[in-house]
Every structure is written in structure tokens, then in C-alpha cells.
Design an enzyme around this catalytic site. Sequence first.
Site, short mmCIF file in Angstrom:
data_model
loop_
_atom_site.label_atom_id
_atom_site.label_comp_id
_atom_site.label_asym_id
_atom_site.label_seq_id
_atom_site.Cartn_x
_atom_site.Cartn_y
_atom_site.Cartn_z
N TYR A 1 8.05 75.27 21.78
CA TYR A 1 8.26 73.53 21.68
C TYR A 1 8.61 73.76 19.99
O TYR A 1 9.49 73.09 19.79
CB TYR A 1 6.57 73.53 21.55
CG TYR A 1 6.54 72.48 22.22
CD1 TYR A 1 5.97 71.28 22.94
CD2 TYR A 1 5.45 73.68 23.52
CE1 TYR A 1 5.63 70.68 23.95
CE2 TYR A 1 5.43 72.84 24.98
CZ TYR A 1 5.38 71.96 25.25
OH TYR A 1 4.97 71.00 26.16
N GLU B 1 8.43 73.74 30.09
CA GLU B 1 7.89 72.98 29.19
C GLU B 1 8.80 72.66 28.26
O GLU B 1 9.14 73.51 27.57
CB GLU B 1 6.49 73.25 29.26
CG GLU B 1 6.02 72.75 30.17
CD GLU B 1 4.24 73.12 29.24
OE1 GLU B 1 3.65 73.06 28.02
OE2 GLU B 1 3.36 73.40 30.10
N ARG C 1 6.99 69.64 38.10
CA ARG C 1 5.54 70.85 38.49
C ARG C 1 4.06 70.38 37.79
O ARG C 1 3.86 69.94 36.91
CB ARG C 1 6.22 72.12 36.70
CG ARG C 1 5.57 72.72 36.14
CD ARG C 1 5.94 73.61 35.47
NE ARG C 1 4.74 74.18 34.47
CZ ARG C 1 4.21 74.68 33.59
NH1 ARG C 1 4.11 73.54 32.73
NH2 ARG C 1 3.72 75.60 33.48
N HIS D 1 -3.50 76.22 35.06
CA HIS D 1 -3.31 76.21 33.78
C HIS D 1 -4.37 75.65 33.04
O HIS D 1 -4.94 74.79 32.87
CB HIS D 1 -2.55 74.44 33.92
CG HIS D 1 -1.61 74.22 32.90
ND1 HIS D 1 -0.08 73.80 32.75
CD2 HIS D 1 -1.92 74.10 31.09
CE1 HIS D 1 0.02 73.71 31.16
NE2 HIS D 1 -1.41 73.52 30.64
N GLU E 1 0.63 80.13 30.76
CA GLU E 1 1.15 80.01 29.34
C GLU E 1 -0.42 81.42 28.83
O GLU E 1 -2.00 80.72 28.11
CB GLU E 1 0.32 79.06 28.08
CG GLU E 1 2.04 78.34 28.22
CD GLU E 1 2.27 77.69 26.66
OE1 GLU E 1 1.21 77.30 26.26
OE2 GLU E 1 2.83 76.60 26.84
N ASN F 1 8.49 78.08 28.12
CA ASN F 1 7.76 77.15 27.63
C ASN F 1 8.08 77.40 26.15
O ASN F 1 7.60 78.37 25.67
CB ASN F 1 6.03 76.94 27.78
CG ASN F 1 6.18 76.03 29.59
OD1 ASN F 1 6.23 76.41 30.01
ND2 ASN F 1 4.43 76.12 29.26
C1 FCB Z 1 1.45 73.73 25.70
C2 FCB Z 1 0.51 73.16 27.08
C3 FCB Z 1 0.80 72.19 28.31
C4 FCB Z 1 0.34 71.19 27.23
C5 FCB Z 1 2.05 71.63 25.93
C6 FCB Z 1 2.33 71.16 24.51
O1 FCB Z 1 1.17 74.72 25.08
O2 FCB Z 1 0.79 74.45 28.11
O3 FCB Z 1 -0.59 72.07 28.57
O4 FCB Z 1 -0.36 71.05 26.05
O5 FCB Z 1 1.43 72.88 25.38
#
Ligand code: FCB
Length: 463
Positions: free
Chosen positions: A304, A370, A85, A129, A174, A302
Site C-alpha cells: 500500500y 493486495e 482471492r 485472514h 499478513e 500486499n
Molecule cells: C490489509 C489487509 C486487508 C485490508 C487492507 C486495506 O492490511 O490485509 O484486509 O484491510 O489492508
Amino acid sequence: MTDPHSHDPSTARFPEEFVWGAATSSYQIEGAVRADGRLPSIWDTFSHTPGRIHRDQTGDLADDHYHRYPEDVSLLADLGVTHYRFSLAWPRLQPDGYGLLNGAGLDFYSRLLDSLLGHGIQPWVTLYHWDLPQSLEDAGGWPRRETAEHFAAYAALVHQRLGDRVRHWTTLNEPWCSAFLGYAAGVHAPGRTDGAAAVRAAHHLMLGHGLAARALREQGAEQVGVTLNLAPVEAATPDSEADRDAARRVDGLMNRIFLDPLLRGAYPADVLADVADVIGGEHVRDGDLAVISAPLDFLGVNYYTRLVVRRGDAPGSGGPSPWVGAAGVESVGRGLPETGLGWEIAPDGLYRTLTRVWREYGPLPLYVTENGAAFEDRVTPEGRVHDERRRAYLESHIAAAHRALAEGVDVRGFFVWSLLDNFEWSHGYAQRFGLVHVDFETQRRTLKDSGRWYAEITRANAL
Ligand code: FCB
């Protein structure tokens, strides 16, 4: 879908056709910002503005991927991933944001696609992006409706030239970050702090997605989707009505403001009410929501960390906030272990996000587009990087995705962020997310232990 086994990490198998990938984005890795007709994007301008980025670093060189892509494709092959990707730099392909495509920019991506396919790796292309051509920002940026139309025209032209080799198209990465970090909090390019502009930007990003998706489909694109950054939002004190209201607002302003128009064809009424002091609905025209909510082939998620929020004591303190319509709301920690960015490690939040989207907005195919973690890394004299914390982070999140899959959620793939250490936006080069270490002085690449481990997972198709 093949029947996956239990979610016990020691036995978790994935369906035969499960997609294993790694992800990057153009401005974060390519460098070569003035090569072959490329013009500045908002990230070039922003990173060259003193005080915006850690140590005033820029993406001028980054990973020099523009010149080193053959080595990077070999690394992808070493990782055993089936999909890569990456994003196309709009200012490389269409330097002013409109008009004819730039042949040299096309040639670069054409070479990259051929190299990927030659290694048996499927390209998963993101059209945007975050690197908006600066000339479009000068004309008003995403708060201006015409930017959405330019984006769709760019998407159509790119598909005409590269579509023969790309099956999966993602319109946006995002949009929350583009709109609210870029135009409200001002911590991302273009660095504006105007809440009304941010809400307009969010809508025009959605409209841009819808118009681009329509253009791609008209040209026969097989798989068209969009990627959102989603997170469960909890009230710090569940008994506190004020905290519960803060959580509702932040969930609305981060998750539902995109999920609802895309998958239900309407903005949530409570979100519209929350932002009503800042902006009315004039920028949303009749017919926009029908364009935005045309069926998706997949949704990229995505993930985290998750968010815990409370109603702060001092509304408006602490500088510009991304939370337009939730003044005074603060996020708080729970004391869990954190990654290098101070993000709490909460794999359960990925499970909850996938199951929530499936339950409330599905059925639709989901991909984790992600997931990954920044930690400080050190290359040993033997040339190894022992990044056990990153490996453990990934293992726990892949297990969380498997748990959702085992419960019937149609999760079809997992992409690690990121293939390479790279330019981490306002954090510059201080935060390393790669499965591959990059020495930014020499551009030397070193596969980390997490990368070695991931290669075993992709080949076994099991945790
Ligand atoms: C996301 C982004 C990516 C990267 C990660 C850590 O928000 O899409 O570009 O910076 O975080």
C-alpha cells in the site's frame, strides 16, 4: 514467461497467463456472524468492545455477502477477473477452532466455489485472514504454540472437503498485522499490548504456516503460498546514523522477520538482538525453521505504501507501538499526496519491494495479492461513482508491477483490494477501498469508475 514489453504505461502488456484478480476477506464482507453455527472470532469480540472501532461499528452485517454472494460473483464476472482471492472464516468452519467441521459453514463455501467456477473464475483461498476463533484466543491465542497445531489441523480438514475445487491455497494473510498490531500495538484484535507475546505470536504464525503448508502438500494441494505485507523502509535523514538504525530495525521487524525464516530458514541475527530485551529465543524449538522454510510455490505481496522512519526524541511516547525492539522510532511523512487513510502514494515502493524480494530471496513466483486505496466516494444522482484518484492509484501501481516484470522479476498476478467497500478493521465503514461501492444502509452495489476501468485492463491484459 512471455516477454512483456516496455514499462511505458501506454504500451505495457502482460504475459498471456497473467492473473488479474480482486480480493476480500471473510470478516470484512460476510456478516451473518451468528448464522448456521458460526461462533465469535477475536474480531467479533474486539469490535463489540466499546472504543475499539470507529463509531463502535462491527462486522455483524458488513456487506451481507453470506446472503448476497451470487450478486457479488456476478460483479466479479463484470470486472473480467480470472481469479478471486477471499478468505475462509475459521469460526464458521470450525467454530471452536478444533474438532469436526461445521457442515453448514462448508456448504456456504461450497456454494461460493461452485458459483465462482460456474463463472469461469478461479478461487484463490486464504485460510486465515485474522478471524481467530475466540475460544483459541481464550486458550492463549497465537502466542501459544498449540494454536499453530490447531491451524494446521483445520487446514487439512478444509482441504479434504474443498480441495477438489481449489488450486491456490494461501495459509496466512499478513502475519505482521496479526502479531504486531494484534498483540503489541493492540489496535487490532485481540487488542493486547505485550511485546513478548507479539514476538511469540509472529513465530507461531510462521510455524502454523509451515505445518499447514505441509499438511496441504501431503494431500496433494497444487499451489501453496503465504501473503506478507511488505514495504521499503527509508531513513528520514539518510546522513543520520540514528535514523539509519531506525530504518534497519523497522525493516527487520516488518519485512525480514518473516522473509528470512520463510525463504532462508533462519531469523536475522540483528532482529533477534533487537528484541532480546523483550524476549529470548526459548519459544523457537529445534526443527521449527525447517518446517517454516519448506519451499513455497508462490509468495503473495500486499503493498500500500512505503515507510520513512526516524529515531524519535522521546522513546516510548505515544502509547503502545507495533515496533517491538525499535522503541522511540517514529514514521514520518514526505509530503506526498495521501489516500484517505493518510498513506502516502508511493508506487515506486511496490517496484522496489518486488525487485528486492526477487534479488535477495528469489527466484520465486510473486503475486501482488493486495493493492488499492481508500478515498471518499459519492454516488451521483445518475448512479455513477467518479473515483478518479483510486483509478490513478491503481494505474500507477500496476505500472510499477509491470516495470518489475519487464526487468525479469517473476510477477504472475495482481489482485485489487478490494472487490467491495467493506469493514476496514478499526476504521469501520469510514474507509472505502472497493471497485464496487456499497451503500451500507441498503446493501446496494454500484460499480465505480475504477471498476469500469479495471474491467478494461483485465480484458486487454495491458495498461
Ligand atoms: C490489509 C489487509 C486487508 C485490508 C487492507 C486495506 O492490511 O490485509 O484486509 O484491510 O489492508
